[in-house]
Each structure stands twice: as structure tokens, then as C-alpha cells.
Design a protein around this motif. Structure first.
Motif, PDB file in Angstrom:
ATOM      1  N   ARG A 102      46.193  42.419  43.547  1.00  0.00           N
ATOM      2  CA  ARG A 102      46.489  43.828  43.290  1.00  0.00           C
ATOM      3  C   ARG A 102      47.293  44.473  44.410  1.00  0.00           C
ATOM      4  O   ARG A 102      47.967  45.473  44.186  1.00  0.00           O
ATOM      5  CB  ARG A 102      45.184  44.605  43.075  1.00  0.00           C
ATOM      6  N   TRP A 103      47.235  43.932  45.602  1.00  0.00           N
ATOM      7  CA  TRP A 103      48.000  44.523  46.700  1.00  0.00           C
ATOM      8  C   TRP A 103      49.505  44.352  46.497  1.00  0.00           C
ATOM      9  O   TRP A 103      50.310  45.026  47.160  1.00  0.00           O
ATOM     10  CB  TRP A 103      47.579  43.897  48.030  1.00  0.00           C
ATOM     11  N   LEU A 104      49.896  43.483  45.565  1.00  0.00           N
ATOM     12  CA  LEU A 104      51.312  43.271  45.292  1.00  0.00           C
ATOM     13  C   LEU A 104      51.927  44.372  44.440  1.00  0.00           C
ATOM     14  O   LEU A 104      53.156  44.439  44.331  1.00  0.00           O
ATOM     15  CB  LEU A 104      51.515  41.913  44.599  1.00  0.00           C
ATOM     16  N   ALA A 108      51.532  43.149  39.296  1.00  0.00           N
ATOM     17  CA  ALA A 108      50.543  42.115  39.607  1.00  0.00           C
ATOM     18  C   ALA A 108      49.154  42.524  39.126  1.00  0.00           C
ATOM     19  O   ALA A 108      48.385  41.688  38.629  1.00  0.00           O
ATOM     20  CB  ALA A 108      50.531  41.851  41.112  1.00  0.00           C
ATOM     21  N   THR A 109      48.835  43.809  39.243  1.00  0.00           N
ATOM     22  CA  THR A 109      47.539  44.289  38.740  1.00  0.00           C
ATOM     23  C   THR A 109      47.428  44.081  37.238  1.00  0.00           C
ATOM     24  O   THR A 109      46.392  43.622  36.725  1.00  0.00           O
ATOM     25  CB  THR A 109      47.362  45.769  39.087  1.00  0.00           C
ATOM     26  N   ALA A 110      48.493  44.417  36.507  1.00  0.00           N
ATOM     27  CA  ALA A 110      48.470  44.241  35.055  1.00  0.00           C
ATOM     28  C   ALA A 110      48.350  42.768  34.671  1.00  0.00           C
ATOM     29  O   ALA A 110      47.586  42.408  33.755  1.00  0.00           O
ATOM     30  CB  ALA A 110      49.734  44.849  34.435  1.00  0.00           C
ATOM     31  N   GLY A 112      46.960  40.410  36.411  1.00  0.00           N
ATOM     32  CA  GLY A 112      45.591  39.999  36.697  1.00  0.00           C
ATOM     33  C   GLY A 112      44.621  40.441  35.612  1.00  0.00           C
ATOM     34  O   GLY A 112      43.694  39.690  35.246  1.00  0.00           O
ATOM     35  N   ILE A 113      44.818  41.642  35.092  1.00  0.00           N
ATOM     36  CA  ILE A 113      43.962  42.119  33.995  1.00  0.00           C
ATOM     37  C   ILE A 113      44.175  41.271  32.744  1.00  0.00           C
ATOM     38  O   ILE A 113      43.213  40.920  32.034  1.00  0.00           O
ATOM     39  CB  ILE A 113      44.242  43.602  33.718  1.00  0.00           C
ATOM     40  N   PHE A 114      45.452  40.935  32.463  1.00  0.00           N
ATOM     41  CA  PHE A 114      45.718  40.052  31.320  1.00  0.00           C
ATOM     42  C   PHE A 114      44.949  38.738  31.468  1.00  0.00           C
ATOM     43  O   PHE A 114      44.306  38.261  30.513  1.00  0.00           O
ATOM     44  CB  PHE A 114      47.217  39.743  31.219  1.00  0.00           C
ATOM     45  N   ALA A 115      45.025  38.140  32.657  1.00  0.00           N
ATOM     46  CA  ALA A 115      44.387  36.841  32.869  1.00  0.00           C
ATOM     47  C   ALA A 115      42.873  36.937  32.684  1.00  0.00           C
ATOM     48  O   ALA A 115      42.266  36.097  31.999  1.00  0.00           O
ATOM     49  CB  ALA A 115      44.730  36.327  34.267  1.00  0.00           C
ATOM     50  N   PHE A 116      42.248  37.935  33.305  1.00  0.00           N
ATOM     51  CA  PHE A 116      40.793  38.061  33.183  1.00  0.00           C
ATOM     52  C   PHE A 116      40.365  38.309  31.741  1.00  0.00           C
ATOM     53  O   PHE A 116      39.462  37.633  31.211  1.00  0.00           O
ATOM     54  CB  PHE A 116      40.310  39.205  34.074  1.00  0.00           C
ATOM     55  N   GLN A 117      41.005  39.276  31.077  1.00  0.00           N
ATOM     56  CA  GLN A 117      40.570  39.667  29.742  1.00  0.00           C
ATOM     57  C   GLN A 117      40.778  38.551  28.730  1.00  0.00           C
ATOM     58  O   GLN A 117      39.923  38.318  27.857  1.00  0.00           O
ATOM     59  CB  GLN A 117      41.326  40.928  29.301  1.00  0.00           C
TER      60      GLN A 117
END
Length: 752
Positions: A102-104, A108-110, A112-117
């Protein structure tokens, strides 16, 4: 629009619902099975809500990048679905990576959310490798539906969003004035005065929130930096003028209440007081009439009130700033009328910044002078005067990633032991309680709010399932309504969001004919388990205690307050400096972060009552200080002083001391120039410097004794005499403190 500035929450919720419905329609037309339908619907929700970049180009790039990421996650999740232990290990590692990157930035935050969900979806639906072509098609349809809704059906470019925010800001100005009119009409003896004053405070707080939202959209919603600076300055002036007017009205109606702020933490709500004196009672109906004229001006466009004589109304409102048409009343009541004139000028600023020049605002001499002054101001770029501090060695995202990964591992183990079929609810709860939190206290508050919303949602879901029975369409409609409510309330109430999520889950199980009370009871248990796991990880893995977090933010607020005060003193002393608006807005942002961090102390379940009172007191003092340091407050410093601090007239001043005008032909005097000479440009370009300092400068340059100059003898002069020059009859000249030394006056003269 006043309750949802810019319709941002409405468009977000509506866009999510439309994307889900469009995805379900396309996939259902292909006769796909239920797991593929669920995958497509959840992917549409995630792809619509996770993309938060302000620019459409960045949004499109994030969506395009998310498709291959989603396909890869679907393949890995489907391959690991039969292997429970390995899938859990990969899931925990994926959670760590999704938080860490998320620091990127937002993209990058979005991702990461795609990957987790989507990995969560594969474990929830129990997908298989042979379904991978259908899963990839469902993901592509979901992302395509999200893009279609975002860029075509509900297209909202940043410029349009900013325009809606400005209209919402105007509506909130109307609400503030409506509340002030109610207070003034009721008078100090009204039985419901307390409720009316609470309404003024509440609407002023919402006005400030609207100003901050406009501030956040200026970078992408304006064509150039100059336009952004102009809108920023005008919104700040209007907000400051409205709040100052509210304080002065309350002070006139309740002179003994000591009203000096609108902060809910310090403001003493006045009770029914004594009646006004005869002069103020006679001026009060005039004040109410002028406030109504301002209300109509905001509602129908700046300074375009309905009825006959709009030109006279405009001239009268702006004339109050120059002590024209003031009623025969107490000095405090006259200050209210002057503040009304300042508010009218702020409306000119808003119209000039938003729509450019308007002929409707130039048909009086006072309006023309005001417009020329606004053009001459030329605000400098807003800069934050606070020096950058070296960041901590450990990134906040790294700490949060370690905490979430640890909590998720505990939630997986505990969820499997509690219910092998519903373990994912505990993991998902552990994930969401860490969103937008920075201390253990914030996680605790977020967790108990989620638990309350879940319990109430379970009750509502069971009640609705009993009412609708086996009817599918009502259950589907209620599920869609739950999706809308979830995304509409997520920014204002986490409890309501949790309520709508649980209600939606109940309706989905009703559609599948698998809803039982035991399932919803497990939902409550898994939610409580996820909260406990997240809180345990926050307490034992690199903890950030609430006290440390609040102390850090309090130091930040005090540093920014010092920066604002330093620049204000530099302006008053004549030194050159940057614009005050940037540091003032940075102070507002820091104060907003402090309010969020002290929520664990202010929550009703907190047992620390003494710390709660101390936190409220500190917040109130800081909010009051921030209000009095806002750009524009110092232009009428006498207007916000308590009455007992008014300066008395100096002794020994009489008509004989009044300086006489000198002819331009006399030695030592230069010919008088027009309005746009250097002194006028200095005064207009630096409105935060008082007119008294400018007049002292001009008197020194012309070789005359200025009425505003300090008296001889080296002693402070605490105010002009009652028979001072007519040019000095403004509030600035009457109430300013003559503390400027000869050295500071000389610096100001050189600056002009």
C-alpha cells in the motif's frame, strides 16, 4: 446534496449496484452455474469499490492491470482449493503482501484488494481448475461492467465532482444562515434556544467538512493551479465569514455567556437570558432582514435576492464593511452588521472564483470596488510551512501487514475449530477491522461497532426472511438494497455498513433456501472471533498504543499551529512571508486526524472518564485556536475579542491633533496617484496586513504625522481617540492595538 456533498456516496453505491446487476445479467444469459454467478457478482463489487484514483485515465489503467492479476489469483486459488493447509498458508502470505504494497500508492492498494478478495472468493465458492475458463470469463465481464458503469453510465469527471461540491458548500451556507435566522428570531428568551444553538454548531461543522472535501478535489478538478488557488481562498473566506458571523450573533444575544467558539467541546450552550437593551432590540429586526437577504443571495446566486431593489440591497450589505448605514446600536451589534458585510464580500469571492466576472455584481460603486480588490489580490500558492520530519524506520504499512497477517492466521485456526464451513467470516472480519485504523484503541472501536451492526443485521435478516417466505424476487430486491446501503453508509457509519452487509447475507441465504438461525448465530460468533484475533495481533505485534498515537498527532497539531501563528505575526509585523491558507488547511487536516485518533477515548464504552473529559477539553481548545487563526479572522480582530478587552480612548487627543491635508504642491509631498498605486497594490495583495499599518507606512513616506502612527514617548497607544479622522472609523482602526514599533513600520514601508 447538502447531506452528501458532490453526490459521491450516492454515485459510489449506485455504481456498485449497477455493475453487479449488469454482471449478473450477462452471466445469467450465458446459463452459468451458481458459483460462477457468485464469483462474477463479488468481483464486480470489488472492482467498482476498490478503484479510488481521481482521474479517469488512472482508473482505466488500474482496471486494465487488475484483470491479469485477477486471472492469476483465480488460477492459484482454484489449484489450491483441495489442499486446505497449503491454501491457508498462501492466503496469509497474500494478506501480508496486499497490505505491505500500500505504500506504493492507490493503484497498488487496489491491486492488493483484488488479490485478497478474489482468493477469498475461490475459497468461499470452492472453485475447481476445470471451471477456470468460466471463472476468467466472469472476471472479464465483471471488470467490463465496472468500466462501462464508471466511464459511460455514471461518468463523473473530477471537474463535475468539484462543481457539485461547490454547490453543496453553498447549500450548507444556506443551512448555517437558516439556523442563525432561527436563533435571531427566537431571541435570548426563547425556550428552545439551546436546540437552535446546537443546530448552528452542527451546520457550521458540516460546512467545515464540505470545505475540506473541496480542498481534496482541487488538484484534479481545476484546469490550472491559479484556479485551484482562487477557489481555495474564496471557500476559506466564506467559511471563516460564516463562522465569525455565527459567533458574533450568539455573543450579541447572550452577552454574558462568553461565546468565543462554535466548538461543541467548549461552547457553553446559553439558556434563556435577559432581554436586549432598547437599541439592540430595535436593530435586531433589521439584522434578521439582512440575514434573510444573505440567505436568498446564496440560494439564488450570489447577491441576487428576489424582490425589488437588488442593487440597493447589494450596496447596503457591502457598505456595512465601511461603516455605512450602520444602525444606532451597541458596538457589539454594529460588529455583527460589519461581519454581515464581510460575508457578502465572501459571496463575491465565491462567484468570482467559480464563474468569473458577473455583471450582476458590478452595478454599485461598492461592488465595483470589491471586485477590483479581488482582482488585485492575486493569492500566492498555498504552502505548508511545517518542515518535513524524518519518518520512522518501520513503515506503517509494514507494521499493519504483520499485524493483519498474524491476526488472520489466528482467525483461520479459530474459525476452522469453530465452524469448518464458515471460517472465512472470521478472516474477513480480521481484515476489515484494520482498515483506516492506526492504534489499538481505533481497532477496538471499529470491532465493537462491527459486532453491533452484525447482531442487529442478524435480527433484521431473520425478520425479513420470515416475512417474505419463499418469494425469490423480494429477497433479491432486498439483497440489492443491502448492497446499496452498504456502500452508501460506509463513509459515515461503520455500524450501519455492517448492518447492511449482514442483512444482504441473510437475503442471499434466503435465495439459496439455506437460511437457518444457526447459520446467522455462527455469523455472530465468527465475527466476534475475528475481532478478538485482530485485537490480539494489534496488542502483541508491534503495538501502537492510543496514548502514543494521540501524543504524536497532538505534537503535529501544535507544530502546525505554531507555523500558522508565526506566519500571521510575520504578516502583521510587515515581513514578507508565504500565504496563510496552506498552513491553515494543513492545521485543519492535522486536527481532523487528531479527532479520529481520540475516538477510543470519546466512545460511550470507554471507562476512562477523566481522560475523556481531558480529551474533550483539549479538542475544544485546539478547535478554538484553529478558528481564530483562520485566514480572514485577523481582518476584523476586534470583532472576535471579548467585550471586556475593548481599548479605551487615549487621553489628550482632540480635534486639534487631527492632521490636516496638505497640498500636493508643498515640498516633501508627491502628487496623489490613482487607486492602483504601489500602496494600494500592497494593501490589496496582502489583505491580512491591517489598514492601520498601511496608513502608517504612507504617512511616513509622505512626511506627515499619521493618525495611525504610535504616539511619541515610546509608550503603547491602546486605541484612537473618539474624534479620529473619518478615514479611520473602521473596526480595524478602532480596535487594533498599536504595538507596531518604528522598526516594523519601516519594514512595512519598504515592503510597499
Amino acid at each position: 446534496m447538502a447531506s452528501d456533498p458532490g453526490l459521491m456516496r450516492m454515485l459510489s453505491a449506485l455504481g456498485t449496484v449497477c455493475a453487479v446487476l449488469l454482471t449478473l445479467g450477462v452471466i445469467a444469459a450465458l446459463d452459468a452455474p451458481v458459483p460462477i454467478l457468485v464469483t462474477g457478482a463479488l468481483t464486480a463489487m470489488v472492482s467498482t469499490a476498490a478503484v479510488t484514483e481521481p482521474r479517469p485515465r488512472d482508473q482505466a489503467l488500474t482496471l486494465a492491470t487488475g484483470v491479469p492479476v485477477a486471472w492469476a489469483i483465480m488460477a492459484v486459488g482454484s489449484a489450491l482449493a483441495p489442499y486446505r493447509v497449503m491454501a491457508d498458508v498462501v492466503f496469509v502470505l497474500l494478506i501480508f503482501a496486499a497490505i505491505y504494497i500500500r505504500w506504493l500508492g492507490s493503484r497498488a492498494t487496489a491491486l492488493g484488494i483484488f488479490a485478497f478478495q478474489l482468493f477469498f472468493v475461490t475459497q468461499f465458492v470452492k472453485t475447481r481448475l476445470e471451471q477456470l475458463p468460466q471463472l476468467c470469463l466472469a472476471v472479464l465481464v465483471a471488470f467490463g461492467s465496472s468500466a462501462l458503469v464508471r466511464f459511460a453510465l455514471l461518468r463523473s469527471p473530477p471537474e463535475r465532482t468539484l462543481a457539485r461540491l461547490q454547490r453543496a458548500f453553498g447549500l450548507r451556507l444556506v443551512l448555517v444562515l437558516d439556523a442563525l435566522i432561527d436563533v435571531a428570531e427566537g431571541g435570548p428568551e426563547a425556550p428552545r434556544a439551546e436546540r437552535a444553538v446546537h443546530a448552528v454548531r452542527r451546520h457550521a461543522a458540516r460546512l467545515h467538512a464540505g470545505a475540506l472535501m473541496i480542498q481534496s478535489q482541487l488538484g484534479t478538478g481545476t484546469p490550472d493551479k491559479r484556479t485551484a488557488i482562487a477557489i481555495q481562498c474564496r471557500v476559506a473566506e466564506a467559511e471563516t465569514a460564516a463562522e465569525r458571523l455565527a459567533v458574533l450573533v450568539l455573543r450579541v444575544l447572550w452577552p454574558g455567556a462568553g461565546v468565543d467558539t462554535l466548538s461543541r467541546h467548549l461552547m457553553k450552550v446559553p439558556s434563556a437570558g435577559s432581554p436586549l437593551d432598547a437599541r439592540d432590540a430595535a436593530a435586531l429586526p433589521v439584522l434578521i432582514s439582512e440575514l434573510r437577504a444573505l440567505r436568498v443571495a446564496i440560494g439564488s446566486g450570489p447577491l441576487r435576492p428576489a424582490g425589488a431593489g437588488p442593487t440597493e440591497v447589494r450596496g447596503r450589505l457591502l457598505g456595512y464593511r465601511r461603516d455605512e448605514h450602520l444602525p444606532s446600536a451597541s458596538p457589539e451589534m454594529q460588529d455583527v452588521f460589519r461581519s454581515t458585510g464581510d460575508f457578502a464580500r465572501a459571496l463575491f469571492c465565491l462567484r468570482l472564483a467559480g464563474d468569473g466576472e458577473s455583471r450582476a455584481v458590478q452595478d454599485t460603486p461598492e461592488a465595483a470596488r470589491t471586485l477590483e480588490g479581488l482582482k488585485a489580490e492575486g493569492p500566492a500558492p498555498a504552502k505548508d510551512a511545517l518542515p518535513r520530519q524524518q519518518g520512522p524506520r518501520l513503515r506503517p504499512t509494514t507494521r499493519t501487514a504483520l499485524q493483519v497477517a498474524t491476526g488472520s492466521a489466528l482467525a483461520i485456526v479459530g474459525g476452522e475449530l469453530l465452524s469448518p464451513q464458515r471460517w472465512y467470516w472470521a478472516v474477513f472480519t480480521c481484515w476489515v477491522v484494520f482498515i483506516s485504523t492506526a492504534s489499538t484503541g481505533e481497532i477496538l472501536v471499529r470491532g465493537y461497532r462491527r459486532l453491533i451492526g452484525t447482531v442487529v443485521g442478524v435480527v433484521a435478516g431473520l425478520a425479513l426472511a420470515t416475512l417474505i417466505g419463499d418469494a425469490s424476487w423480494p429477497a433479491f430486491a432486498l439483497a440489492v438494497l443491502g448492497v446499496f446501503g452498504m456502500y452508501y453508509t460506509i463513509a459515515v457509519s461503520y455500524t450501519l455498513m455492517s448492518f447492511f452487509v449482514t442483512t444482504m447475507i441473510g437475503m442471499l441465504y434466503t435465495l439459496l433456501h439455506t437460511l437457518t438461525p444457526s447459520v446467522l448465530v455462527v455469523r455472530i460468533e465468527e465475527t466476534a472471533l475475528g475481532i478478538a484475533c485482530g485485537l490480539t495481533a494489534a496488542l502483541f505485534v508491534l503495538p501502537v498504543h492510543t496514548r502514543d498515537r494521540t501524543d504524536q498527532l497532538l505534537r503535529d497539531v501544535l507544530e502546525r499551529l505554531r507555523a500558522v501563528l508565526s506566519q500571521s505575526l510575520a504578516h502583521v509585523g510587515g515581513a514578507s512571508g508565504g500565504d496563510l491558507l496552506g498552513p491553515a488547511r494543513a492545521l485543519d487536516s492535522a486536527l481532523h486526524s487528531l479527532r479520529l485518533s481520540v475516538q477510543p477515548l470519546l466512545t460511550p464504552i470507554s471507562p476512562l472518564r477523566s481522560r475523556r473529559r481531558a480529551a474533550l477539553r483539549v479538542l475544544g481548545l485546539l478547535e478554538t485556536a484553529a478558528f481564530h487563526t483562520q485566514p480572514g479572522c485577523h481582518r476584523r480582530t476586534g470583532s472576535i475579542r471579548p467585550p471586556h478587552r475593548r481599548r479605551s480612548a487615549p487621553p489628550g487627543r482632540g480635534p486639534q491633533d487631527r492632521p490636516q491635508p496638505r497640498s500636493p504642491d508643498q515640498p516633501g509631498n508627491r502628487p496623489r496617484r490613482g487607486r492602483h498605486h504601489a500602496g494600494a497594490r500592497y494593501r490589496d495583495a496582502h489583505p491580512c496586513r491591517s489598514e492601520r499599518t498601511w496608513r502608517a507606512c504612507r504617512g511616513r513616506q509622505r512626511g506627515t504625522t499619521s493618525p495611525a502612527a504610535p504616539p511619541t514617548g515610546g509608550r503603547e497607544h491602546h486605541g484612537p481617540g473618539p474624534d479620529a479622522s473619518p478615514d479611520l472609523t473602521t473596526q480595524d482602526a478602532r480596535d487594533a492595538r498599536w504595538t507596531t514599533s518604528d522598526r516594523s513600520v519601516n519594514r512595512a514601508c519598504r515592503g510597499s
